[in-house]
Design an enzyme around this catalytic site. Sequence first.
Site, PDB file in Angstrom:
ATOM      1  N   GLY A 137       0.804  -1.213   0.000  1.00 21.70           N
ATOM      2  CA  GLY A 137       0.000   0.000   0.000  1.00 21.70           C
ATOM      3  C   GLY A 137       0.837   1.263   0.000  1.00 21.70           C
ATOM      4  O   GLY A 137       1.071   1.858   1.057  1.00 21.70           O
ATOM      5  N   SER A 139       0.803   3.810  -3.203  1.00 25.09           N
ATOM      6  CA  SER A 139       0.139   4.865  -3.972  1.00 25.09           C
ATOM      7  C   SER A 139      -1.196   5.272  -3.358  1.00 25.09           C
ATOM      8  O   SER A 139      -1.914   4.453  -2.775  1.00 25.09           O
ATOM      9  CB  SER A 139      -0.099   4.409  -5.409  1.00 25.09           C
ATOM     10  OG  SER A 139       1.113   4.200  -6.079  1.00 25.09           O
ATOM     11  N   SER A 171      -1.823  -3.594  -5.755  1.00 23.60           N
ATOM     12  CA  SER A 171      -1.782  -4.891  -6.434  1.00 23.60           C
ATOM     13  C   SER A 171      -2.130  -6.035  -5.489  1.00 23.60           C
ATOM     14  O   SER A 171      -1.580  -6.134  -4.393  1.00 23.60           O
ATOM     15  CB  SER A 171      -0.391  -5.127  -7.033  1.00 23.60           C
ATOM     16  OG  SER A 171      -0.088  -4.164  -8.006  1.00 23.60           O
ATOM     17  N   GLU A 254      11.933  -4.267  -5.945  1.00 20.96           N
ATOM     18  CA  GLU A 254      10.917  -4.161  -6.991  1.00 20.96           C
ATOM     19  C   GLU A 254      11.531  -3.738  -8.319  1.00 20.96           C
ATOM     20  O   GLU A 254      11.057  -4.125  -9.387  1.00 20.96           O
ATOM     21  CB  GLU A 254       9.842  -3.171  -6.560  1.00 20.96           C
ATOM     22  CG  GLU A 254       8.663  -3.080  -7.498  1.00 20.96           C
ATOM     23  CD  GLU A 254       7.544  -2.196  -6.956  1.00 20.96           C
ATOM     24  OE1 GLU A 254       6.558  -1.998  -7.674  1.00 20.96           O
ATOM     25  OE2 GLU A 254       7.665  -1.716  -5.818  1.00 20.96           O
ATOM     26  N   SER A 376       7.385   5.383 -12.424  1.00 19.84           N
ATOM     27  CA  SER A 376       7.241   5.595 -13.860  1.00 19.84           C
ATOM     28  C   SER A 376       8.599   5.619 -14.560  1.00 19.84           C
ATOM     29  O   SER A 376       9.653   5.819 -13.941  1.00 19.84           O
ATOM     30  CB  SER A 376       6.512   6.914 -14.126  1.00 19.84           C
ATOM     31  OG  SER A 376       7.328   8.010 -13.737  1.00 19.84           O
TER      32      SER A 376
END
Length: 392
Positions: A137, A139, A171, A254, A376
């Site tokens: 958790g 974003s 996700s 990640e 991003s």
Amino acid sequence: MSEFNAGSAPGPLAGDVHTYTAAFEAWLAARPPAFVAAARPIPSYAERVAAMSELMRVLFDEGWARRGWPEEFGGLGGGIAYRAAMWEALARHGLGAMALFEHLEILAPTLLAMGRRDFAARVLPRFLRGDERWSQGFSEPEAGSDLASVRTRATADGDGYVISGRKIWTSWARYASWCLVLARTGTRESRHRGLTAFAVDLRSPGVEVRAIEQANGTDELAEVTLEGVRVPSGQVVGEVGGGWKVAMHILAHERGTFAWFRHCFLYRQLFDGLRPAAEAEDGGPRAEDGLLGEALLDLAAVRASSHVVMDRYVTGTLAGPEAAFSKLLLAAAEQSVNDWSLADDTDLAIGLQDEHAAVRRQDYLFSRIVTVYGGSQQMQLDTIAKQILRLP
């Protein structure tokens, strides 16, 4: 201490990585039913989660999934090389993806390194066995790539904290038992210095999880609302006010080590899509052959860059800003593999399909967002420019 702490690894599990891999390859060659069930194409995400959870249970009970994790936390000892060998072998024998167990290699290392030892010893075996699953958790509706602007608040209350706020694009939250939540314990002006990480039980009162259906038809993502959710102080991960350090530890996996695991399954996806070679009508090569070559080159680049990161991890060194290279290369490879997949079989875009084609279409549509999730592409380029190239 973990209830699964049963001492040293037995038999072939006690050997080096090569011995372990050879034994695991032989086990897979016998086509265990749980593996066969998980390796088949499954368009339904709920069914995919169930099949993968059952496979993880079998892998854990047989000892394969315990190798590479510390004995104190339910493992059988050894390092990340054993885990890398296990997932690579699973992909080579036909498993299509790690599914939501991607978080094993993203969140579990951070839980072990920075979580309370008694808590980690309690939850990791259940995670490894597929009995409980995790989500992440970070974003929020107004805090995506800029994690320092997180607004979800955690307020000290007695021997714990009360958390309220909203997380978005979380996700696998629909299928998870736990969520590693980044929340603000300091002022908004303190930015990244005022954040703390918490392991939140999603079964707690005050938690609402609403699935978000993606363009590819799966409900991998979710919105998580927390209203007055109580979290014991023993479920703080890292130090109070040290959430940024926890987040960077997670992102190092990640964006770094995860690239190794993911690229194995992209190779699998590529090989599953190969059909007998055919020539164009004029007798020359097909147009999509060029895309196939690009995909193979992109995967080779990921393999080389992520191998360097994995080597560093084996020696106990966490990947730094250079993990951004692996993230960029992995996103390019994921898109090039799926560009070839669509060019090779344009029927993926329309009409009814069998389960194999349906999963390939899901993969293609998902590949369009890989330059956004986990930071991003623009953020990765900014990291490289500022922290590696030292550009102004």
